[in-house]
Design an enzyme around this catalytic site. Structure first.
Site, PDB file in Angstrom:
ATOM      1  N   HIS A   1     -43.985 -50.558  47.395  1.00  0.00           N
ATOM      2  CA  HIS A   1     -44.055 -50.996  46.013  1.00  0.00           C
ATOM      3  C   HIS A   1     -45.493 -51.049  45.507  1.00  0.00           C
ATOM      4  CE1 HIS A   1     -39.840 -52.770  45.224  1.00  0.00           C
ATOM      5  NE2 HIS A   1     -39.773 -51.803  46.115  1.00  0.00           N
TER       6      HIS A   1
ATOM      7  N   HIS B   1     -34.820 -46.508  53.637  1.00  0.00           N
ATOM      8  CA  HIS B   1     -33.589 -47.268  53.823  1.00  0.00           C
ATOM      9  C   HIS B   1     -33.054 -47.204  55.246  1.00  0.00           C
ATOM     10  CE1 HIS B   1     -32.578 -47.292  49.230  1.00  0.00           C
ATOM     11  NE2 HIS B   1     -33.724 -47.902  49.529  1.00  0.00           N
TER      12      HIS B   1
END
EC number: 1.11.1.21
Length: 765
Positions: free
Chosen positions: A110, A290
């Site tokens: 992020h 993920h």
């Protein structure tokens, strides 16, 4: 003198009684705070953005050399210390699965993922995740905890390790302890020291700060999109990359939280392409990221406290207070979606893709009420609970995961990776390296033993190393004489040199004169650069003649000649104005090749507007989205890291040279074109003249003599702003004064050299 009304104080605010230290009542703005200057005058040009994050905000001082400090570190020992911490757990924020790795990957992702190709802003380079607004975006929920967890490591290494480098390095270490082979790590990121007040993150405005950046705000989408969903003109507003307010990429529940997987795929493609990622890199990043950890959604979003920037003072800069249960661990709330993608959330494997394609998935809801997906087959593998021993949970997928399965192009990449795990591993490794290093610029800025020096990464805009000796002072003098003996005018030489350098962006350190890409596609074909074509040809011929005459290993590059030509021309222009001035020149620029130039990525550097050269794209009205030319001019000045005095001086000098892209006379307020005078400023600030609109749009203007009514000069908005804006005019008046000419020449030459040297990371830190 100041009395706190304790009986009225709650966890979110306090009230003051009495009239000290300020008398009277404050008039509250829309957010409940006193109105700012921009509230009173919303259309004013915010010149102060040029001075944000200046040296006065930096506690390390201007003499601190971060490269020296970082290179003195034992990187391997530092990594081992980080890795040792990652497999521990602290009471105030316990680790999932006894491993902080997954949440640190998210923190690094992020931090880097705000990067966007349109203007090069965002990215991990300055650790802006620490400051508003990014630190308080809903999508960054609980990254404040991640940074506080590694704060002791930062404190131990002090100024020798920037937050920006530590965040990315911790993400790399997290991947490595879970069995993933990273592509390497390069240090060299310098921290910012204050909030980013200049980057445009979108048009949305939230009036209720208590709900700022809440889960519900993720539906605030339409204001940044153009056209109608499904139409050919449906697109995301430039320069934005995130599809929703307060998100890094896309809404994990679908475009409107509606579970539309195909719509999600469209959003993913727009968002990731705006971050310079192709289909394969996009799939690799999503599927690779993920493979680790879990998502958290155990508490209704309306129960979660305010984000860090407006959290209660006793929270000490941490936000999103969770009042339910422990407030963490099995009660954690982050983005609202709950669960893990794989049965082994702390191990690198291909289970994410295997399970995504092996099973059918049905929509369900998390405890927080967020839309997510669960396997239809109840015999599908389970995933262990992150905190409760022995508990097993259903696997989870987000709508953005299902999107990779239903979109034909993404599906093809997924199937490739399903059949070749090694190819997947390599693709994720390189994509992660690109994600976390994309905004660092040339490899000369890379520090540490793990940096990669090969020319195999086209996104690094590679320039081959010089295998020859550089020209010396005598050569420079001789070359200046040869340049001035060509048919190129002073104005054309200055224009060409400036055009070569002005593509630089301090945001992601791309562009600039180094590499001589002015002579390569796509830049050589841009309309704004057509004036440079004959000059480039003349200087290329001169380069070939000089290099052919050398007996040893000495050569001059075209990149150096482009800049040297402008310097030589300016010395003549200053002399013609009565000033003997040596314009600095530092040799060492190298030439790159067309094969090492990514045409698509460099097309993003093409200007829509350039006030220095009085250029507007032919489609300006359609693509400017209502942004005025002078606002784009200010934006470019900031991307060149100019101060307001530098911006004013540089513009005035270029106008004296007639550096207009089409040789027009707009802004050329002088009868002595090619002479480095301060005429631009004396005319601009004179009250003997009056400016009048020359068109109905207010884009062009004519200067009339107040006494005779005779028209003298013409101008654009990008010219007149230096007399219209109060801050810029104050500087212009200095250069227009009786003692201003000498001061102007000195300021212009200094600003010119700064622009010419912006991309010279081979000779500066």
């Amino acid at each position: 003198m100041l009395e706190i009304a304790n009986d009225k104080t709650n966890t979110d605010s306090f009230e003051m009684t009495g009239k000290c230290p300020f008398g009277g009542d404050r008039i509250a703005g829309a957010t409940g705070t006193p109105p700012a200057l921009s509230d009173w005058y919303p259309d004013r040009l915010k010149v102060e953005m040029l001075h944000s994050n200046g040296p006065s905000a930096n506690p390390l001082g201007e003499d601190f050399n971060y490269a020296e400090a970082f290179n003195a570190l034992d990187l391997e020992a530092l990594k081992q210390e980080i890795k040792g911490f990652l497999t521990t757990s602290v009471d105030w924020w316990p680790s999932d699965y006894n491993n902080y790795g997954p949440q640190m990957i998210r923190m690094a992702w992020h931090s880097a993922g705000t990067y966007r190709i349109a203007d090069g802003r965002g990215g991990a380079g300055e650790a802006l995740q620490r400051f508003a607004p990014i630190n308080s975006w809903w999508d960054n929920g609980n990254t404040d905890k991640s940074r506080r967890l590694i704060a002791p490591i930062k404190q131990k290494y002090g100024s020798a390790l920037s937050w920006a480098d530590l965040i990315v390095l911790t993400g790399n270490c997290a991947l490595e302890i879970m069995g993933f082979p990273t592509y390497g790590f390069a240090g060299g990121r310098h921290d910012a020291w204050e909030a980013d007040v200049s980057t445009y993150w979108g048009p949305e405005v939230i009036h209720d700060l208590k709900k700022a950046d809440s889960f519900d705000s993720m539906v605030m989408r339409d204001k940044r999109w153009r056209g109608k969903n499904g139409d050919a003109d449906y697109d995301l507003e430039n320069p934005l990359a995130a599809t929703h307010q307060s998100l890094i990429y896309v809404n994990p529940e679908g475009p409107y939280g509606d579970g539309d997987a195909l719509g999600s795929a469209r959003d993913i493609r727009v968002s990731f392409s705006r971050m310079a990622m192709n289909n394969e890199e996009t799939v690799a990043l999503i599927a690779g990221g993920h493979a680790f950890g879990k998502s958290h959604g155990m508490v209704k979003p309306d129960r979660i406290g305010a984000p860090p920037e407006i959290a209660p003072i006793e929270a000490m800069g941490m936000g999103w207070h969770n009042p339910q249960g422990k407030g963490h661990s099995e009660d954690t709330m982050t983005n609202g979606i709950e669960g893990s993608w794989t049965p082994n959330p702390t191990q690198w494997d291909n289970d994410y893709l295997i399970n995504l394609f092996k099973f059918e998935w049905e929509q369900t809801k998390s405890p927080a009420g967020a839309l997510q997906w669960t396997p239809v087959d109840k015999n599908a593998p389970k995933t262990p609970d992150a905190h409760i021993e022995g508990k097993m949970n259903d696997l989870m997928m987000m709508t953005t995961d299902i999107a990779l399965k239903v979109d034909p192009e993404y599906r093809a990449v997924c199937e490739k990776f399903l059949n070749d795990f090694d190819a997947f591993t390599q693709a994720f490794s390189k994509a992660w390296y690109k994600l976390t290093h994309r905004d660092m610029g040339p490899r000369e800025r890379y520090l540490g033993p793990e940096k990669r020096n090969q020319n195999d990464l086209l996104w690094q805009d590679p320039i081959p190393l010089a295998d020859y000796d550089l020209i010396d002072a005598a050569d420079i003098t001789a070359l200046k004489e040869s340049i001035m003996a060509t048919d190129s005018s002073v104005s054309d030489l200055v224009y060409t040199a400036f055009s070569s350098a002005v593509t630089h962006r301090s945001s992601d350190k791309r562009g600039g004169a180094n590499g001589a890409r002015l002579a390569l596609a796509p830049q050589k074909d841009w309309d704004i650069n057509q004036r440079t074509v004959p000059v480039v040809a003349a200087l290329r011929k001169l380069m070939e003649e000089f290099n052919g005459q050398q007996q040893g290993n000495k050569q001059v590059s075209l990149a150096d000649l482009l800049v040297l030509g402008g310097c030589a021309a300016l010395e003549k222009a200053a002399a013609d104005a009565g000033f003997t001035t040596a314009v600095p020149f530092t040799p060492g620029r190298r030439d790159t090749t067309q094969e090492l130039t990514d045409i698509e990525m460099f097309t993003w550097l093409k200007p829509v507007a350039d006030g220095f050269r009085n250029y507007l794209d032919q489609d300006f009205a359609a693509v400017s989205q209502g942004v005025a030319p002078e606002e784009m001019f200010l934006d470019k000045a900031q991307l060149l890291s100019l101060t307001s005095p530098e911006w004013v001086a540089l513009t005035g000098g270029l106008k004296a040279m007639n550096a207009n892209h089409d040789n027009s006379k707009h802004g050329v307020f002088t009868d002595r074109v090619g002479v480095l005078t301060n005429d631009f400023f004396t005319v601009l600030t004179s009250m003997d003249f009056e400016w009048k609109k020359a068109d109905t749009q207010g884009m062009m203007f004519a200067l009339e003599d107040r006494k005779t009514g005779q028209q003298r000069f013409t101008a654009t908005r990008s010219d007149l702003i230096f007399g219209s804006n109060s801050q810029l005019r104050a500087v212009a008046e200095v250069y227009a004064g009786s003692d201003g000419q000498k001061r102007f020449v000195k300021a212009f030459v200094k600003a010119w050299d700064k622009v010419m040297m912006l991309d010279r990371y081979d000779v500066k830190v």
